[in-house]
Scaffold this active site. Structure first.
Site: not given
Ligand code: F3S
Length: 314
Positions: A38, A70, A152, A154, A292
């Protein structure tokens, strides 16, 4: 691979990005159009590479606090370029630190600043969003329902911005019934990688119990798009290869979704793990990657599979 699956044993097998397979009898390798990293991960890796280059020039240490992304293979590559991954923040007392894409706890960032460590913030902008919302909900006296996995990084990071103990982290609707009775207003925030239906179930439960429910769908599209594509591919494929870190929650969710529709689903971190026997008698081969997983790893997997099948047929 059995020879009778092909019209011509010498046929060259190629991989292509698409979401489907043809109806004929040929062997096809289809790579999910959005399978792979992403934008948040691409950004974090780029920031890591830039920091490594600058650190080398200045002969200054460059650290990543926890894994930047990850994906163990990416971490190894960054380490070769000079980025040292450190799990204990106290060990970072000078040089530059890269904050991983999943974000870090607020107090850790403050500690780095107080020690004069230069910060490169690779926190994904879409992870910053729930952090900011949590801070705002905390300052306005809301009870926080954080939908996600309490372990997690986050989630731990987002909680640190909330600033009080009036929260629950869960993905089980029954936990909503355990929220203290004096609570009247709740704010619902999601870990970026959870499934939409999990968030919806929690929201429904909250709406049954509380008069004021502020809902923030902070799920990242990157994850849901990959999940939807993985499901479509898995329904059509004879075998599925998911490329990604075995420690990656979004990659493991892809594997789970794929296995529901195609039990012959294999998770690989590196193309060296691919076994030609997985494709024996299979004609429709799907390949996808977690958010990831750098794009090139997914493409490499498609190419390796094509080469292995071609070699087995010649
Ligand atoms: Fe989504 Fe990737 Fe950010 S999964 S939250 S764009 S790190």
């Amino acid at each position: 691979m059995t020879l009778d699956t092909l019209k011509s044993p010498a046929e060259k097998i190629e991989s292509k990005r698409s979401l489907g397979f043809s109806d004929d009898d040929s062997i096809e390798i289809t790579i999910s159009p959005n399978g792979g990293a992403c934008f948040g991960v691409v950004r974090a890796i780029k920031l890591g590479q830039q920091a490594a280059a600058k650190g080398k020039e200045a002969s200054a240490p460059v650290y990543s606090f926890g894994s930047i992304v990850h994906n163990p293979k990416t971490i190894r590559e960054l380490e070769e370029q000079g980025v040292k991954t450190v799990e204990d923040s106290a060990q970072i007392t000078s040089g530059t630190v890269i904050l991983r894409s999943h974000g870090v706890r607020r107090e850790i960032e403050k500690d780095f600043k107080s020690r004069g460590v230069q910060i490169i913030d690779a926190t994904c902008p879409l992870v910053k969003k729930p952090q900011k919302i949590a801070a705002s909900l905390g300052s306005r006296g809301y009870f926080l329902v954080l939908v996600g996995d309490a372990n997690h990084p986050e989630v731990k990071g987002v909680l640190s911005y909330f600033g009080s103990d009036n929260y629950v982290v869960t993905y089980k609707p029954e936990d909503i019934d355990k929220i203290p009775s004096e609570v009247t207003k709740v704010g619902v925030v999601a870990q970026t990688t959870i499934e939409v239906k999990v968030l919806n179930t929690i929201v429904e439960q909250c709406q049954k119990r509380f008069s004021e429910v502020a809902v923030y769908n902070t799920i990242c599209d990157a994850t849901s798009v990959r999940q939807e594509e993985a499901e479509i591919l898995a329904k059509k494929a004879d075998v599925l290869i998911v490329v990604g870190g075995k420690n990656s929650s979004n990659t493991n969710k892809l594997v789970k979704i794929c296995k529901q529709y195609q039990p012959a689903t294999y998770l690989i971190e590196d193309i060296g793990e691919i076994e030609v026997g997985w494709f024996d008698g299979k004609k429709k081969i799907g390949v996808t990657g977690g958010a990831s997983t750098p794009q090139e790893y997914v493409d490499e997997a498609g190419e390796k599979i094509a080469a292995m099948i071609s070699a087995s047929l010649s």
